[in-house]
Write an enzyme that holds these catalytic residues in place. Structure first.
Site, PDB file in Angstrom:
ATOM      1  N   GLY A 189       3.014  -1.183   4.316  1.00 58.78           N
ATOM      2  CA  GLY A 189       2.896   0.237   3.861  1.00 58.78           C
ATOM      3  C   GLY A 189       4.366   0.616   3.460  1.00 58.78           C
ATOM      4  N   GLY A 190       4.916   1.231   4.357  1.00 59.76           N
ATOM      5  CA  GLY A 190       6.272   2.050   4.190  1.00 59.76           C
ATOM      6  C   GLY A 190       7.356   1.041   3.386  1.00 59.76           C
ATOM      7  N   GLU A 200      -6.869   4.492   7.814  1.00 55.92           N
ATOM      8  CA  GLU A 200      -6.631   5.824   7.494  1.00 55.92           C
ATOM      9  C   GLU A 200      -7.932   6.557   7.006  1.00 55.92           C
ATOM     10  OE1 GLU A 200      -2.688   5.444   5.459  1.00 55.92           O
ATOM     11  OE2 GLU A 200      -2.058   4.832   7.525  1.00 55.92           O
ATOM     12  N   HIS A 256      -9.364   0.975   4.851  1.00 54.16           N
ATOM     13  CA  HIS A 256      -8.202   1.350   5.709  1.00 54.16           C
ATOM     14  C   HIS A 256      -8.663   2.135   6.711  1.00 54.16           C
ATOM     15  CE1 HIS A 256      -4.025   2.526   6.503  1.00 54.16           C
ATOM     16  NE2 HIS A 256      -3.625   1.295   5.914  1.00 54.16           N
ATOM     17  N   ASN A 268       0.801  -1.134   0.005  1.00 53.18           N
ATOM     18  CA  ASN A 268      -0.095  -0.007  -0.207  1.00 53.18           C
ATOM     19  C   ASN A 268       0.938   1.266   0.000  1.00 53.18           C
ATOM     20  OD1 ASN A 268      -1.888   1.882   0.743  1.00 53.18           O
ATOM     21  ND2 ASN A 268      -2.364   1.518   2.658  1.00 53.18           N
ATOM     22  N   TRP A 269       0.995   1.865  -1.112  1.00 51.29           N
ATOM     23  CA  TRP A 269       1.887   3.013  -1.177  1.00 51.29           C
ATOM     24  C   TRP A 269       1.262   4.238  -0.743  1.00 51.29           C
ATOM     25  CZ3 TRP A 269       5.121   3.194  -6.387  1.00 51.29           C
ATOM     26  CH2 TRP A 269       5.998   2.172  -6.502  1.00 51.29           C
ATOM     27  N   LYS A 270      -0.034   4.233  -0.185  1.00 54.04           N
ATOM     28  CA  LYS A 270      -0.685   5.516   0.259  1.00 54.04           C
ATOM     29  C   LYS A 270      -0.516   6.618  -0.414  1.00 54.04           C
ATOM     30  CE  LYS A 270      -0.316   3.191   4.859  1.00 54.04           C
ATOM     31  NZ  LYS A 270      -0.045   3.278   6.219  1.00 54.04           N
ATOM     32  N   GLU A 317      -5.167  -5.022  10.746  1.00 60.28           N
ATOM     33  CA  GLU A 317      -4.284  -4.063  10.894  1.00 60.28           C
ATOM     34  C   GLU A 317      -4.732  -3.387  12.257  1.00 60.28           C
ATOM     35  OE1 GLU A 317      -2.325  -2.878   6.865  1.00 60.28           O
ATOM     36  OE2 GLU A 317      -3.877  -1.612   7.297  1.00 60.28           O
ATOM     37  N   GLY A 327       2.732   2.182  10.823  1.00 58.43           N
ATOM     38  CA  GLY A 327       3.726   3.312  10.782  1.00 58.43           C
ATOM     39  C   GLY A 327       4.531   3.364  12.064  1.00 58.43           C
ATOM     40  N   SER A 348       3.763  -2.255  10.493  1.00 52.10           N
ATOM     41  CA  SER A 348       5.115  -2.309  10.520  1.00 52.10           C
ATOM     42  C   SER A 348       5.711  -3.808   9.967  1.00 52.10           C
ATOM     43  CB  SER A 348       5.447  -2.028  11.971  1.00 52.10           C
ATOM     44  OG  SER A 348       4.950  -0.688  12.321  1.00 52.10           O
TER      45      SER A 348
END
Ligand code: PGA
Length: 245
Positions: free
Chosen positions: A226-227, A92, A90, A8-10, A160, A166, A205
């Site tokens: 993610g990251g 977010e 998600h 997920n590149w957000k 999640e 993150g 993470s």
């Protein structure tokens, strides 16, 4: 059961980042699990054009198929880019855009109607975990967000924990195991035997250094990353760990 590594590149990435999709593709072979990258909408078409083993997904869709919804994108439009997945619900989106489980269910239904695989996200806050409410919250989010017609062909569920996203914090393997066992049991009750084949992803993470441990948990079929999905350097070791699991 399908193993799946999803990135997920957000709100990260420009055209220059497509080199990372190419670099990830170049490292994959037939023994690797399914891989999907969900870049920002601006990169869906060029990412799909890269081809190769990687599937492409979006990060959200509207529940309507078209209409006066400035700034939104429909599931049909996502499918039209060549993408095959969409992340729905998600945390977010739930937090930044006030998305409720009802809205998420409607979005998942729109995704299914457009022929997309919905990656439906659920997860508790730290306060909910500390209050001993984790499984109640997960149960409510599942019954509220997952359409009755969900199957192993059109739905993936991502657990999640919000406090792990993150932050570098990861639940213990026992905590992940408890959540995933619970999710599997709930899905078997509501959807029947096919639920055994629904991919259950852990997200929050995930890194190359903890992926082997996380994938050793029985009902973990992959990860939503993610990251660490933003570069081949960080994402490929996670994919290879899933291959080994
Ligand atoms: P993270 O994000 O891997 O950067 O913690 C996970 C996610 O939000 O899907």
């Amino acid at each position: 059961m399908r193993k799946l590594a999803a990135g997920n590149w957000k709100m990260n990435g420009t055209r220059a980042s497509l080199s990372e999709v190419k670099a990830i593709n170049a490292e994959l072979d037939d023994t690797d699990p399914a891989v999907v990258i969900c870049p920002p909408v601006s990169l869906l078409i060029p990412a799909c054009d890269i081809g190769g083993k990687i599937g492409i997904g979006a990060q959200d869709c509207h529940m309507a198929s078209s209409g006066a919804h400035t700034g939104d994108i429909s599931a049909n439009q996502i499918a039209d880019t060549g993408a095959t997945y969409v992340i729905i619900g998600h945390s977010e989106r739930r937090t930044d855009h006030g998305e409720t489980s009802d809205m998420i269910k409607a979005k998942a239904q729109a995704a299914h109607k457009a022929g997309l695989i919905a990656i439906v996200c659920i997860g508790e806050t730290l306060a909910e975990r500390e209050a001993g409410e984790t499984l109640n919250v997960l149960g409510q989010q599942m019954s509220g967000s997952i359409p009755d017609v969900a199957t192993s062909q059109n739905t993936v569920i991502a657990y999640e924990p919000i406090w792990a996203i993150g932050t570098g914090l990861v639940p213990t393997l026992d905590q992940i195991d408890e959540a995933h066992r619970f999710m599997r049991a709930e899905l078997l009750t509501t959807l029947g035997a096919d639920a055994q084949n629904i991919s259950l992803l852990y997200g929050g993470s995930v890194k190359g250094s903890n992926a082997d441990d996380i994938f050793s948990v029985a009902d973990v079929d992959g990860a939503l990353v993610g990251g660490a999905s933003l570069s081949a350097h960080d994402f490929v070791p996670i994919i290879k760990a899933l291959s080994r699991a």
